[in-house]
Scaffold this motif. Structure first.
Motif, PDB file in Angstrom:
ATOM      1  N   VAL A  70       0.836  -1.202   0.000  1.00 52.30           N
ATOM      2  CA  VAL A  70       0.000   0.000   0.000  1.00 52.30           C
ATOM      3  C   VAL A  70       0.869   1.250   0.000  1.00 52.30           C
ATOM      4  O   VAL A  70       0.629   2.212  -0.747  1.00 52.30           O
ATOM      5  CB  VAL A  70      -0.959   0.004   1.216  1.00 52.30           C
ATOM      6  CG1 VAL A  70      -1.607   1.370   1.391  1.00 52.30           C
ATOM      7  CG2 VAL A  70      -2.022  -1.070   1.053  1.00 52.30           C
ATOM      8  N   GLU A  71       1.899   1.234   0.833  1.00 56.73           N
ATOM      9  CA  GLU A  71       2.798   2.386   0.943  1.00 56.73           C
ATOM     10  C   GLU A  71       3.655   2.558  -0.304  1.00 56.73           C
ATOM     11  O   GLU A  71       3.863   3.677  -0.783  1.00 56.73           O
ATOM     12  CB  GLU A  71       3.681   2.205   2.178  1.00 56.73           C
ATOM     13  CG  GLU A  71       4.609   3.374   2.461  1.00 56.73           C
ATOM     14  CD  GLU A  71       5.419   3.150   3.728  1.00 56.73           C
ATOM     15  OE1 GLU A  71       6.662   3.086   3.610  1.00 56.73           O
ATOM     16  OE2 GLU A  71       4.822   3.024   4.814  1.00 56.73           O
ATOM     17  N   ARG A  72       4.134   1.448  -0.849  1.00 59.00           N
ATOM     18  CA  ARG A  72       5.046   1.502  -1.994  1.00 59.00           C
ATOM     19  C   ARG A  72       4.328   1.855  -3.292  1.00 59.00           C
ATOM     20  O   ARG A  72       4.789   2.692  -4.071  1.00 59.00           O
ATOM     21  CB  ARG A  72       5.741   0.150  -2.142  1.00 59.00           C
ATOM     22  CG  ARG A  72       6.768   0.066  -3.263  1.00 59.00           C
ATOM     23  CD  ARG A  72       7.190  -1.381  -3.480  1.00 59.00           C
ATOM     24  NE  ARG A  72       6.099  -2.174  -4.041  1.00 59.00           N
ATOM     25  CZ  ARG A  72       6.116  -3.513  -4.096  1.00 59.00           C
ATOM     26  NH1 ARG A  72       7.150  -4.179  -3.610  1.00 59.00           N
ATOM     27  NH2 ARG A  72       5.091  -4.162  -4.621  1.00 59.00           N
ATOM     28  N   ASP A  73       3.177   1.218  -3.548  1.00 61.52           N
ATOM     29  CA  ASP A  73       2.488   1.364  -4.829  1.00 61.52           C
ATOM     30  C   ASP A  73       1.330   2.357  -4.795  1.00 61.52           C
ATOM     31  O   ASP A  73       0.673   2.573  -5.820  1.00 61.52           O
ATOM     32  CB  ASP A  73       1.964  -0.004  -5.293  1.00 61.52           C
ATOM     33  CG  ASP A  73       3.094  -1.000  -5.518  1.00 61.52           C
ATOM     34  OD1 ASP A  73       4.250  -0.549  -5.628  1.00 61.52           O
ATOM     35  OD2 ASP A  73       2.811  -2.207  -5.578  1.00 61.52           O
ATOM     36  N   ARG A  74       1.072   2.926  -3.618  1.00 66.22           N
ATOM     37  CA  ARG A  74      -0.017   3.909  -3.475  1.00 66.22           C
ATOM     38  C   ARG A  74      -1.352   3.345  -3.950  1.00 66.22           C
ATOM     39  O   ARG A  74      -2.092   3.966  -4.708  1.00 66.22           O
ATOM     40  CB  ARG A  74       0.297   5.192  -4.264  1.00 66.22           C
ATOM     41  CG  ARG A  74       1.637   5.820  -3.947  1.00 66.22           C
ATOM     42  CD  ARG A  74       1.709   6.293  -2.525  1.00 66.22           C
ATOM     43  NE  ARG A  74       3.003   6.903  -2.206  1.00 66.22           N
ATOM     44  CZ  ARG A  74       3.376   7.286  -0.995  1.00 66.22           C
ATOM     45  NH1 ARG A  74       2.552   7.107   0.023  1.00 66.22           N
ATOM     46  NH2 ARG A  74       4.543   7.829  -0.782  1.00 66.22           N
ATOM     47  N   ILE A  75      -1.649   2.143  -3.501  1.00 64.04           N
ATOM     48  CA  ILE A  75      -2.914   1.509  -3.867  1.00 64.04           C
ATOM     49  C   ILE A  75      -3.747   1.298  -2.607  1.00 64.04           C
ATOM     50  O   ILE A  75      -3.282   1.499  -1.488  1.00 64.04           O
ATOM     51  CB  ILE A  75      -2.687   0.148  -4.575  1.00 64.04           C
ATOM     52  CG1 ILE A  75      -1.913  -0.800  -3.643  1.00 64.04           C
ATOM     53  CG2 ILE A  75      -1.951   0.352  -5.886  1.00 64.04           C
ATOM     54  CD1 ILE A  75      -1.726  -2.198  -4.217  1.00 64.04           C
ATOM     55  N   SER A  76      -4.989   0.881  -2.770  1.00 62.53           N
ATOM     56  CA  SER A  76      -5.877   0.652  -1.633  1.00 62.53           C
ATOM     57  C   SER A  76      -5.523  -0.644  -0.925  1.00 62.53           C
ATOM     58  O   SER A  76      -4.873  -1.528  -1.501  1.00 62.53           O
ATOM     59  CB  SER A  76      -7.333   0.597  -2.096  1.00 62.53           C
ATOM     60  OG  SER A  76      -7.534  -0.567  -2.896  1.00 62.53           O
ATOM     61  N   ILE A  77      -5.960  -0.760   0.314  1.00 60.64           N
ATOM     62  CA  ILE A  77      -5.739  -1.992   1.069  1.00 60.64           C
ATOM     63  C   ILE A  77      -6.422  -3.159   0.368  1.00 60.64           C
ATOM     64  O   ILE A  77      -5.875  -4.270   0.284  1.00 60.64           O
ATOM     65  CB  ILE A  77      -6.265  -1.836   2.510  1.00 60.64           C
ATOM     66  CG1 ILE A  77      -5.406  -0.815   3.275  1.00 60.64           C
ATOM     67  CG2 ILE A  77      -6.267  -3.179   3.234  1.00 60.64           C
ATOM     68  CD1 ILE A  77      -5.894  -0.525   4.677  1.00 60.64           C
ATOM     69  N   GLU A  78      -7.612  -2.898  -0.163  1.00 60.48           N
ATOM     70  CA  GLU A  78      -8.365  -3.967  -0.849  1.00 60.48           C
ATOM     71  C   GLU A  78      -7.597  -4.490  -2.061  1.00 60.48           C
ATOM     72  O   GLU A  78      -7.550  -5.697  -2.314  1.00 60.48           O
ATOM     73  CB  GLU A  78      -9.746  -3.443  -1.280  1.00 60.48           C
ATOM     74  CG  GLU A  78     -10.717  -3.182  -0.146  1.00 60.48           C
ATOM     75  CD  GLU A  78     -10.327  -1.992   0.714  1.00 60.48           C
ATOM     76  OE1 GLU A  78      -9.635  -1.071   0.179  1.00 60.48           O
ATOM     77  OE2 GLU A  78     -10.688  -1.981   1.905  1.00 60.48           O
ATOM     78  N   GLU A  79      -7.004  -3.555  -2.829  1.00 61.42           N
ATOM     79  CA  GLU A  79      -6.238  -3.976  -4.000  1.00 61.42           C
ATOM     80  C   GLU A  79      -5.000  -4.762  -3.591  1.00 61.42           C
ATOM     81  O   GLU A  79      -4.635  -5.756  -4.217  1.00 61.42           O
ATOM     82  CB  GLU A  79      -5.834  -2.745  -4.819  1.00 61.42           C
ATOM     83  CG  GLU A  79      -4.911  -3.036  -5.998  1.00 61.42           C
ATOM     84  CD  GLU A  79      -5.507  -3.961  -7.050  1.00 61.42           C
ATOM     85  OE1 GLU A  79      -4.734  -4.517  -7.853  1.00 61.42           O
ATOM     86  OE2 GLU A  79      -6.744  -4.146  -7.050  1.00 61.42           O
ATOM     87  N   ALA A  80      -4.343  -4.318  -2.508  1.00 56.78           N
ATOM     88  CA  ALA A  80      -3.165  -5.041  -2.018  1.00 56.78           C
ATOM     89  C   ALA A  80      -3.538  -6.444  -1.570  1.00 56.78           C
ATOM     90  O   ALA A  80      -2.806  -7.412  -1.830  1.00 56.78           O
ATOM     91  CB  ALA A  80      -2.524  -4.266  -0.872  1.00 56.78           C
TER      92      ALA A  80
END
Length: 534
Positions: free
Chosen positions: A472-482
């Motif tokens: 989430v921190e590295r790729d700036r994506i949502s928790i759901e996507e991670a």
């Protein structure tokens, strides 16, 4: 210095601060097992018959009061998790140890250590009162002069330092406790010994499983719940055979403590005592009686602990397997072949360069007019071709394959073997250049069945919860996507089943560096023939 495989220690002096001295005088001489019996303080070694006054009048609660204050003192001193294994036997809580009712020791003991004065009858007393002593067992008396000097430390209050504590202890028949109990260590032993001493009929032990352990560090190497329950039952059976032990797997913190009506108490540590309040609240909601809460102090961590823990933990024991060879290599060393290490791990596991390297290899397989290019066009249609340069439009291809696992498998069946062929070509070139050890850095090493190309598989691991946080921190994506990305991969447990060497990047980079250096040094020993074979 003669060392014994298994020995018995008789503690007769009721001063807790003597414990460090006593154990330091005994431990160096014992390699595997040390059994401890806390004898009646009125043990009269000067008498030729060596009859303890407790044989005249047995009081179970008095026996408990004599033993309990020493439990933490012993296991605190033994915070180190190495051999010997030290177990405090509680047989004399249920009956007097005497010649007509001797204690059957768990294993043959080659020596007896005693903290009392020597006498002509002590050897005979041990032989008659403890069965399974070696026929020629050695009797050793702990230095009385030093012991007496050490007692001056104990000139404090009787309540704090003497086994004859004036504090009352309630009587319990049935208690409950819980824990992971992975790699049974001295902290577990203290908790279980205290529980076995506290309760006279039964202890119920909830052993964490399922969702309660999946985010623990190195969860993939935690012993099976069946083994952990078996180890708990075996340990309690060893120290106090009269106690019935009921174990069951639990996937919530309360487990059976809120549903079993016949419980008298719950045994917790300083760390989990708040959970006991929730247990009593739920018992009250379920119409059950409240149960007493008994708190057991935690055993401090080892001196070499690097986790910042305030207690001895199973995590530190699991860490001991990191960087070492866990099972034989897939292929032996051959002088005319490179030694290939397959390095793999899940998303967020600390292998930041893997994706970029694989991507570079993968893009080469899509080049126009290659055999792979032609197979992809035939399989997925010409509408994925970029009209400007005839290259494959990867976004259009992705829309087709990522909507269906069957379509994705068609693509990977074409691409993955081609990538492996390219990797092998690179490996051959590197070997010709004089590189003997070559790392194949591949996140999909196992899924693509590239294990056939490597000598060893090295796996990087991280708990799922931490992997999600990093992604989430590295790729700036949502928790759901991670979470979706993580669930699309094989589990840590499955990767570990293939691992010759395991790493964990959960801690500071310096800790990971030490793991890698250790693994590298051991690898050099293996391929140079300096280490023992399996």
């Amino acid at each position: 210095m003669r060392r014994f495989q298994t020995a018995l220690l008789l503690i007769t002096n009721p001063i807790r601060s003597r414990i460090p001295f006593i154990l330091s005088a005994v431990i160096p001489y014992v390699e595997r097992n040390l059994y401890v019996i806390i004898e009646n303080p009125n043990f009269q070694s000067s008498s030729s018959s060596l009859v303890s006054s407790s044989e005249k009048l047995f009081d179970r609660e008095q026996q408990k009061q004599r033993i309990r204050p020493l439990l933490h003192a012993i296991y605190k001193q033994l915070s180190a998790t190495k051999n010997p294994s030290v177990n405090i036997l509680l047989h004399n809580v249920d009956s007097v140890i005497k010649s007509t009712n001797p204690l059957q020791l768990p294993r043959t003991c080659e020596a007896v250590f005693a903290d009392c004065s020597s006498s002509t009858g002590l050897y005979e007393y041990c032989r008659d009162h403890f069965h399974r002593l070696d026929q020629n067992f050695e009797l050793r008396i702990i230095d009385e002069k030093e012991a007496k000097e050490d007692q001056f430390i104990d000139n404090l209050s009787t309540c704090d330092n003497d086994l004859f504590s004036t504090k009352c202890t309630s009587r319990y028949n049935r208690g409950v406790l819980g824990g992971t109990f992975d790699r049974l260590h001295n902290g577990h032993k203290l908790l279980l010994t205290e529980s076995a001493l506290l309760c006279d009929e039964k202890i119920v032990v909830g052993v964490t499983d399922g969702v309660m352990i999946e985010n623990k560090v190195l969860a993939e190497v935690i012993e099976s719940v069946t083994d952990r329950m078996s180890n708990v039952r075996s340990f309690v059976g060893l120290i106090r055979p009269s106690i019935f032990v009921h174990c069951e797997p639990i996937e919530d913190p309360c487990g059976p403590s809120t549903t079993m009506a016949d419980l008298n108490c719950i045994i917790v540590t300083d760390e989990t005592k708040q959970g006991a309040l929730q247990v009593n609240k739920e018992r009250q909601d379920n119409g059950l009686s409240l149960i007493d809460v008994h708190v057991v102090p935690m055993v401090p961590p080892d001196d070499h602990n690097q986790d910042g823990d305030k207690k001895l933990s199973s995590t530190s024991l699991r860490r001991e397997i990191l960087g070492i060879l866990l099972k034989p290599p897939l292929k032996c060393v051959e002088s005319n072949q490179p030694y290939i290490i397959g390095l793999t791990g899940g998303i967020g596991s600390g292998k930041s360069s893997i994706g970029r390297r694989l991507q570079k290899l993968g893009h080469e397989t899509y080049k126009v007019d290659t055999e792979v290019y032609k197979q992809i066009i035939v399989t997925f249609g010409e509408d994925i071709i970029n009209s400007t340069d005839r290259s494959i439009d990867r976004k259009l291809l992705g829309k087709k394959v990522f909507q269906s696992s069957n379509e994705l498998k068609k693509l990977t069946d074409i691409v993955w073997p081609a990538i492996l062929n390219l990797a092998r070509e690179r490996i051959d070139c590197l070997f010709e250049e004089g590189k003997r050890i070559i790392f194949l850095d591949a996140a999909i090493l196992i899924e693509a069945k590239w294990t056939v190309a490597v000598n060893e598989i090295w796996v990087a691991s991280i708990p799922p919860k931490e992997a999600i946080r990093r992604v989430v921190e590295r790729d700036r994506i949502s928790i759901e996507e991670a979470k979706r990305r993580l669930s699309a991969q094989i589990s840590n447990q499955e990767r570990f089943s293939y691992a010759n060497v395991l790493f964990c990047t959960y801690w500071a980079e310096s800790v990971t560096q030490k793991q890698v250096e250790h693994a590298w040094n051991l690898l050099l020993q293996r391929i140079n023939g300096d280490s023992p074979s399996f």
